[in-house]
Design an enzyme around this catalytic site. Sequence first.
Site, short mmCIF file in Angstrom:
data_model
loop_
_atom_site.label_atom_id
_atom_site.label_comp_id
_atom_site.label_asym_id
_atom_site.label_seq_id
_atom_site.Cartn_x
_atom_site.Cartn_y
_atom_site.Cartn_z
N LYS A 177 0.67 -1.11 -0.05
CA LYS A 177 0.11 -0.08 0.18
C LYS A 177 0.79 1.28 -0.07
O LYS A 177 0.46 2.19 -0.66
CB LYS A 177 -0.88 -0.22 1.16
CG LYS A 177 -2.17 -0.88 1.03
CD LYS A 177 -2.92 -1.18 2.32
CE LYS A 177 -3.81 -2.54 2.01
NZ LYS A 177 -4.42 -3.11 3.51
N GLN A 184 -4.82 -2.05 9.68
CA GLN A 184 -4.40 -3.35 9.32
C GLN A 184 -5.03 -4.51 10.07
O GLN A 184 -4.48 -4.71 11.26
CB GLN A 184 -2.91 -3.42 8.93
CG GLN A 184 -2.68 -4.89 8.13
CD GLN A 184 -3.16 -4.94 6.67
OE1 GLN A 184 -3.11 -3.78 5.88
NE2 GLN A 184 -3.74 -5.99 6.32
N ASP A 195 -11.21 2.07 4.12
CA ASP A 195 -11.62 0.56 3.91
C ASP A 195 -12.96 0.27 3.82
O ASP A 195 -13.28 -0.97 3.50
CB ASP A 195 -10.90 -0.24 5.11
CG ASP A 195 -9.71 -1.00 4.62
OD1 ASP A 195 -9.23 -1.09 3.37
OD2 ASP A 195 -8.68 -1.15 5.61
#
Length: 295
Positions: free
Chosen positions: A52, A96, A119
């Site tokens: 990312k 994450q 997200d």
Amino acid sequence: MNLIDGNKISAEVKDEIALEVTRMKERGEKVPHLAALIVGHDGASETYVGNKEKACKQVGFDSTVIRFEESVTEKEILEKVNEFNNNPSIDGFIIQLPLPKHISEQKVIEAIDPRKDVDGFHPINLGRMVIGLPAYVSATPAGIIELFKRYKIETSGKNVVVIGRSNIVGKPISILLSQKASPGDATVTLTHSRTKNLKEVVSRADIVIAALGNPEFLTADMVKDGAVVIDVGITRVKSEKTKSGWKLIGDVKFDEVSQKASFITPVPGGVGLMTIVSLLQNTLKAAKGEIYPKK
Ligand code: NAD
């Protein structure tokens, strides 16, 4: 068989984003800034966050990665989330997953400001997506939709079978494809570990989306001729043939299923790459205030 090339499409989308960032700079605007929080040293999580960060650099975004040791407390994580929420230079951020067992993932997700939840995991974004309001759609389903668009794969009126009902892949992609939209307008069956006669259900599908995390689960005898097969699964297995000592295996037995499929995604080189570019697209939307107007 047509290969759905995640390398090619993700490069195309990244070029489009990079161009937009150049334009933003020319207009004297701030470039988009994505932040990530990672806990511990899980190999897969490190790889995802590293990828990312690299993708942000490629398109000209700013990126920040905050690392915590496994021993971090829930309070410390929540404080960092709050800091990200209130930092005007950060447009969007991700936590994450998975987090260590002593930290409630749900509590952390719900602490994220939905306007920065690129997200798309916050219940507000999930809820807005369900009723068709503008929302950050979680990156993997959004990436699959982008592949359907770019390969002009017709979904209207098709029988879609999704295998796996996770909140981040199976459920949202089922909802997106059943919505009155294009891509969408499909008749969707969401299957899971308790589904009876899975093979029979899958064999009727025009489009199969495998997202269960069971390497090479989907075999040729389960799919009908000409089906579109999307492989979301990523399982890391040890390998002596690669430099890293790992290789990635999908949920689809590619060699045999590709003989019957009309379109198929490989692993690696398919959906995984699209997940990263969708995150970039969501971050760009956040920077431009496209989903939620800027305060
Ligand atoms: P998960 O691991 O949370 O859940 C798996 C789901 O599969 C469950 O709903 C379960 O009911 C179902 N399932 C398990 N065994 C089954 C069986 N035999 N028959 C039918 N259904 C079964 O799901 P997830 O987080 O969506 O992850 C699934 C896979 O996708 C994993 O390999 C993960 O690494 C991968 N993944 C890839 C990306 C990407 O970017 N490509 C993103 C997210 C997840």
